[in-house]
Design a protein around this motif. Sequence first.
Motif, PDB file in Angstrom:
ATOM      1  N   ALA A  32       0.829  -1.207   0.000  1.00 47.16           N
ATOM      2  CA  ALA A  32       0.000   0.000   0.000  1.00 47.16           C
ATOM      3  C   ALA A  32       0.862   1.256   0.000  1.00 47.16           C
ATOM      4  O   ALA A  32       0.566   2.228  -0.707  1.00 47.16           O
ATOM      5  CB  ALA A  32      -0.932  -0.008   1.217  1.00 47.16           C
ATOM      6  N   CYS A  33       1.930   1.253   0.781  1.00 46.19           N
ATOM      7  CA  CYS A  33       2.806   2.423   0.850  1.00 46.19           C
ATOM      8  C   CYS A  33       3.479   2.683  -0.496  1.00 46.19           C
ATOM      9  O   CYS A  33       3.592   3.827  -0.945  1.00 46.19           O
ATOM     10  CB  CYS A  33       3.851   2.226   1.945  1.00 46.19           C
ATOM     11  SG  CYS A  33       4.852   3.685   2.286  1.00 46.19           S
ATOM     12  N   LYS A  34       3.921   1.626  -1.158  1.00 45.81           N
ATOM     13  CA  LYS A  34       4.538   1.775  -2.479  1.00 45.81           C
ATOM     14  C   LYS A  34       3.539   2.364  -3.476  1.00 45.81           C
ATOM     15  O   LYS A  34       3.882   3.253  -4.261  1.00 45.81           O
ATOM     16  CB  LYS A  34       5.070   0.432  -2.986  1.00 45.81           C
ATOM     17  CG  LYS A  34       6.347  -0.004  -2.306  1.00 45.81           C
ATOM     18  CD  LYS A  34       6.766  -1.364  -2.837  1.00 45.81           C
ATOM     19  CE  LYS A  34       8.215  -1.646  -2.553  1.00 45.81           C
ATOM     20  NZ  LYS A  34       9.151  -0.834  -3.296  1.00 45.81           N
TER      21      LYS A  34
ATOM     22  N   THR B  26       2.861   6.138  -2.542  1.00 48.55           N
ATOM     23  CA  THR B  26       4.022   6.967  -2.867  1.00 48.55           C
ATOM     24  C   THR B  26       4.130   7.186  -4.373  1.00 48.55           C
ATOM     25  O   THR B  26       4.386   8.305  -4.829  1.00 48.55           O
ATOM     26  CB  THR B  26       5.309   6.323  -2.308  1.00 48.55           C
ATOM     27  OG1 THR B  26       5.181   6.215  -0.884  1.00 48.55           O
ATOM     28  CG2 THR B  26       6.537   7.124  -2.651  1.00 48.55           C
ATOM     29  N   SER B  27       3.913   6.141  -5.150  1.00 46.93           N
ATOM     30  CA  SER B  27       3.957   6.260  -6.616  1.00 46.93           C
ATOM     31  C   SER B  27       2.867   7.189  -7.130  1.00 46.93           C
ATOM     32  O   SER B  27       3.098   8.008  -8.029  1.00 46.93           O
ATOM     33  CB  SER B  27       3.794   4.881  -7.260  1.00 46.93           C
ATOM     34  OG  SER B  27       4.808   4.017  -6.848  1.00 46.93           O
TER      35      SER B  27
ATOM     36  N   PRO C 171      -0.162  10.659 -16.373  1.00 49.13           N
ATOM     37  CA  PRO C 171      -1.526  10.118 -16.515  1.00 49.13           C
ATOM     38  C   PRO C 171      -1.782   8.811 -15.752  1.00 49.13           C
ATOM     39  O   PRO C 171      -2.483   7.926 -16.248  1.00 49.13           O
ATOM     40  CB  PRO C 171      -1.630   9.893 -18.030  1.00 49.13           C
ATOM     41  CG  PRO C 171      -0.233   9.557 -18.449  1.00 49.13           C
ATOM     42  CD  PRO C 171       0.645  10.433 -17.579  1.00 49.13           C
ATOM     43  N   LEU C 172      -1.251   8.689 -14.561  1.00 50.59           N
ATOM     44  CA  LEU C 172      -1.446   7.473 -13.774  1.00 50.59           C
ATOM     45  C   LEU C 172      -2.894   7.393 -13.315  1.00 50.59           C
ATOM     46  O   LEU C 172      -3.394   8.280 -12.641  1.00 50.59           O
ATOM     47  CB  LEU C 172      -0.500   7.474 -12.566  1.00 50.59           C
ATOM     48  CG  LEU C 172      -0.567   6.252 -11.662  1.00 50.59           C
ATOM     49  CD1 LEU C 172      -0.166   4.976 -12.408  1.00 50.59           C
ATOM     50  CD2 LEU C 172       0.328   6.454 -10.445  1.00 50.59           C
ATOM     51  N   GLU C 173      -3.561   6.316 -13.696  1.00 53.42           N
ATOM     52  CA  GLU C 173      -4.975   6.124 -13.336  1.00 53.42           C
ATOM     53  C   GLU C 173      -5.133   5.295 -12.064  1.00 53.42           C
ATOM     54  O   GLU C 173      -6.172   5.352 -11.415  1.00 53.42           O
ATOM     55  CB  GLU C 173      -5.697   5.432 -14.495  1.00 53.42           C
ATOM     56  CG  GLU C 173      -5.710   6.273 -15.764  1.00 53.42           C
ATOM     57  CD  GLU C 173      -6.153   5.488 -16.983  1.00 53.42           C
ATOM     58  OE1 GLU C 173      -6.479   4.280 -16.852  1.00 53.42           O
ATOM     59  OE2 GLU C 173      -6.142   6.067 -18.079  1.00 53.42           O
ATOM     60  N   GLY C 174      -4.132   4.536 -11.730  1.00 56.96           N
ATOM     61  CA  GLY C 174      -4.181   3.701 -10.541  1.00 56.96           C
ATOM     62  C   GLY C 174      -2.992   2.759 -10.514  1.00 56.96           C
ATOM     63  O   GLY C 174      -2.239   2.669 -11.481  1.00 56.96           O
ATOM     64  N   VAL C 175      -2.837   2.087  -9.403  1.00 61.62           N
ATOM     65  CA  VAL C 175      -1.719   1.158  -9.225  1.00 61.62           C
ATOM     66  C   VAL C 175      -2.269  -0.160  -8.687  1.00 61.62           C
ATOM     67  O   VAL C 175      -3.116  -0.171  -7.797  1.00 61.62           O
ATOM     68  CB  VAL C 175      -0.680   1.722  -8.218  1.00 61.62           C
ATOM     69  CG1 VAL C 175       0.483   0.761  -8.036  1.00 61.62           C
ATOM     70  CG2 VAL C 175      -0.185   3.094  -8.652  1.00 61.62           C
TER      71      VAL C 175
ATOM     72  N   HIS D  24      -1.262   1.675 -14.032  1.00 62.93           N
ATOM     73  CA  HIS D  24      -2.311   1.803 -15.037  1.00 62.93           C
ATOM     74  C   HIS D  24      -2.326   3.216 -15.617  1.00 62.93           C
ATOM     75  O   HIS D  24      -2.340   4.195 -14.890  1.00 62.93           O
ATOM     76  CB  HIS D  24      -3.677   1.473 -14.427  1.00 62.93           C
ATOM     77  CG  HIS D  24      -3.712   0.117 -13.784  1.00 62.93           C
ATOM     78  ND1 HIS D  24      -3.785  -1.043 -14.505  1.00 62.93           N
ATOM     79  CD2 HIS D  24      -3.644  -0.248 -12.476  1.00 62.93           C
ATOM     80  CE1 HIS D  24      -3.771  -2.070 -13.671  1.00 62.93           C
ATOM     81  NE2 HIS D  24      -3.685  -1.612 -12.436  1.00 62.93           N
ATOM     82  N   GLY D  25      -2.317   3.280 -16.957  1.00 60.55           N
ATOM     83  CA  GLY D  25      -2.359   4.566 -17.638  1.00 60.55           C
ATOM     84  C   GLY D  25      -0.995   5.102 -18.012  1.00 60.55           C
ATOM     85  O   GLY D  25      -0.889   6.116 -18.700  1.00 60.55           O
ATOM     86  N   ILE D  26       0.059   4.452 -17.579  1.00 60.16           N
ATOM     87  CA  ILE D  26       1.423   4.891 -17.898  1.00 60.16           C
ATOM     88  C   ILE D  26       1.973   3.987 -18.998  1.00 60.16           C
ATOM     89  O   ILE D  26       2.220   2.805 -18.783  1.00 60.16           O
ATOM     90  CB  ILE D  26       2.336   4.835 -16.654  1.00 60.16           C
ATOM     91  CG1 ILE D  26       1.808   5.723 -15.541  1.00 60.16           C
ATOM     92  CG2 ILE D  26       3.770   5.212 -17.014  1.00 60.16           C
ATOM     93  CD1 ILE D  26       1.866   7.211 -15.797  1.00 60.16           C
ATOM     94  N   GLU D  27       2.148   4.570 -20.174  1.00 62.55           N
ATOM     95  CA  GLU D  27       2.670   3.819 -21.322  1.00 62.55           C
ATOM     96  C   GLU D  27       4.180   3.978 -21.477  1.00 62.55           C
ATOM     97  O   GLU D  27       4.850   3.101 -21.994  1.00 62.55           O
ATOM     98  CB  GLU D  27       1.968   4.272 -22.609  1.00 62.55           C
ATOM     99  CG  GLU D  27       0.453   4.111 -22.582  1.00 62.55           C
ATOM    100  CD  GLU D  27       0.018   2.661 -22.457  1.00 62.55           C
ATOM    101  OE1 GLU D  27       0.706   1.767 -22.992  1.00 62.55           O
ATOM    102  OE2 GLU D  27      -1.013   2.414 -21.791  1.00 62.55           O
TER     103      GLU D  27
END
Length: 138
Positions: free
Chosen positions: A54-56, A59-60, A70-74, A99-102
Motif C-alpha cells: 500500500a505504501c509503495k 508513494t507512486s 496520466p497514472l490512473e491507478g496502481v 495503469h495509464g502509464i505507457e
Amino acid sequence: MKKTIEITSERNHIYRQRVELDGFDDLFVDVLEVAGGENSGPDPHDYFDLSLGACKAITSMMYARRKQWPLEGVSVRVNRDDSEERRGIYRLDVEMTFHGIEDPEQRARLEEISHKCPIHRLMTSSTVEVTTRTSVEA
C-alpha cells in the motif's frame, strides 16, 4: 508524530484481536486454523506485507500526481516467502502495475520512487527499537 493503536483480545474467540485506530472502524487480526486460530481476519504477517504494498502504491501515486503524469491507478501484488523466517530471512517480492502509464521511463521512475516509500525504507534501512512492558489492570 506519536500515534497509539490499541489491541484487545476478542472474547469468545481463540486468538482474534480487535484493533482500535482513531477514526477508523475496528480492524481484526487472527491466525490461520492450522495455527489454532479461526482465520477470521488477516494475520500479523499479512498486515506487515500489505503495509509495504500500500505504501509503495500511495508513494507512486503522489509522485505521478506531482509530475502530472496520466497514472490512473496502481495494482500491487506482494508475494511472501517466509520459508526461512526462523533463520532471519523474510522475502517479499513486489510486482507493481501502473495503469495509464505507457512510457517505459515513467514506469521505471515510478518503480524507483516506490523504493523510497516510508515503509520500504523502514523495512530495509532503519533500526527499529521495540520496548515492551507489562501493566497492571486498572
